[in-house]
Design a protein around this motif. Sequence first.
Motif, mmCIF file in Angstrom:
data_model
loop_
_atom_site.group_PDB
_atom_site.id
_atom_site.type_symbol
_atom_site.label_atom_id
_atom_site.label_comp_id
_atom_site.label_asym_id
_atom_site.label_seq_id
_atom_site.Cartn_x
_atom_site.Cartn_y
_atom_site.Cartn_z
ATOM 1 N N LYS A 96 -3.475 -4.687 -7.064
ATOM 2 C CA LYS A 96 -3.007 -6.072 -7.085
ATOM 3 C C LYS A 96 -3.800 -6.918 -6.106
ATOM 4 O O LYS A 96 -4.795 -6.491 -5.552
ATOM 5 N N ARG B 53 -6.379 -3.771 4.980
ATOM 6 C CA ARG B 53 -5.497 -4.187 3.893
ATOM 7 C C ARG B 53 -6.057 -3.661 2.590
ATOM 8 O O ARG B 53 -7.252 -3.411 2.455
ATOM 9 N N SER B 54 -5.175 -3.469 1.631
ATOM 10 C CA SER B 54 -5.629 -3.059 0.309
ATOM 11 C C SER B 54 -6.014 -4.300 -0.480
ATOM 12 O O SER B 54 -5.485 -5.385 -0.262
ATOM 13 N N ASN C 96 -4.066 -0.612 -3.642
ATOM 14 C CA ASN C 96 -3.228 -1.134 -4.709
ATOM 15 C C ASN C 96 -4.089 -2.085 -5.532
ATOM 16 O O ASN C 96 -4.764 -2.934 -4.975
ATOM 17 N N ARG D 73 -2.886 -5.216 8.209
ATOM 18 C CA ARG D 73 -2.025 -4.320 8.988
ATOM 19 C C ARG D 73 -2.826 -3.717 10.130
ATOM 20 O O ARG D 73 -3.967 -3.304 9.944
ATOM 21 N N SER E 284 -3.291 -7.302 0.085
ATOM 22 C CA SER E 284 -2.041 -7.226 0.832
ATOM 23 C C SER E 284 -2.254 -7.871 2.207
ATOM 24 O O SER E 284 -3.384 -8.151 2.597
ATOM 25 N N MET F 261 0.844 -1.168 0.000
ATOM 26 C CA MET F 261 0.000 0.000 0.000
ATOM 27 C C MET F 261 0.888 1.228 0.000
ATOM 28 O O MET F 261 1.905 1.266 0.654
#
Length: 76
Positions: free
Chosen positions: A10, A31-32, A8, A16, A13, A1
């Motif tokens: 993708k 999380r992204s 992001n 966190r 992630s 991120m």
Amino acid sequence: MSPDMTPNPKLPSPWRKSTRSTLGNHCLEMRSAASGVEVRDSKDAGGPALRFDATAWAAFIAAAATNRLEAPATWN
């Protein structure tokens, strides 16, 4: 991120936890993900997550950063 907390595109992630988290276990993790940002209760890692698109997450971060969030009256 990225540092500005934008998602992001993708794969998701890792989760966190806030660096301001305390030992009281009143924490959220985020999380992204491809669809935006996911947020969950750190005490219930297998439980549901809220999903926000990039626009909604950016608006939340901007409001939090400028102290424009208010607790509902029922929280008082």
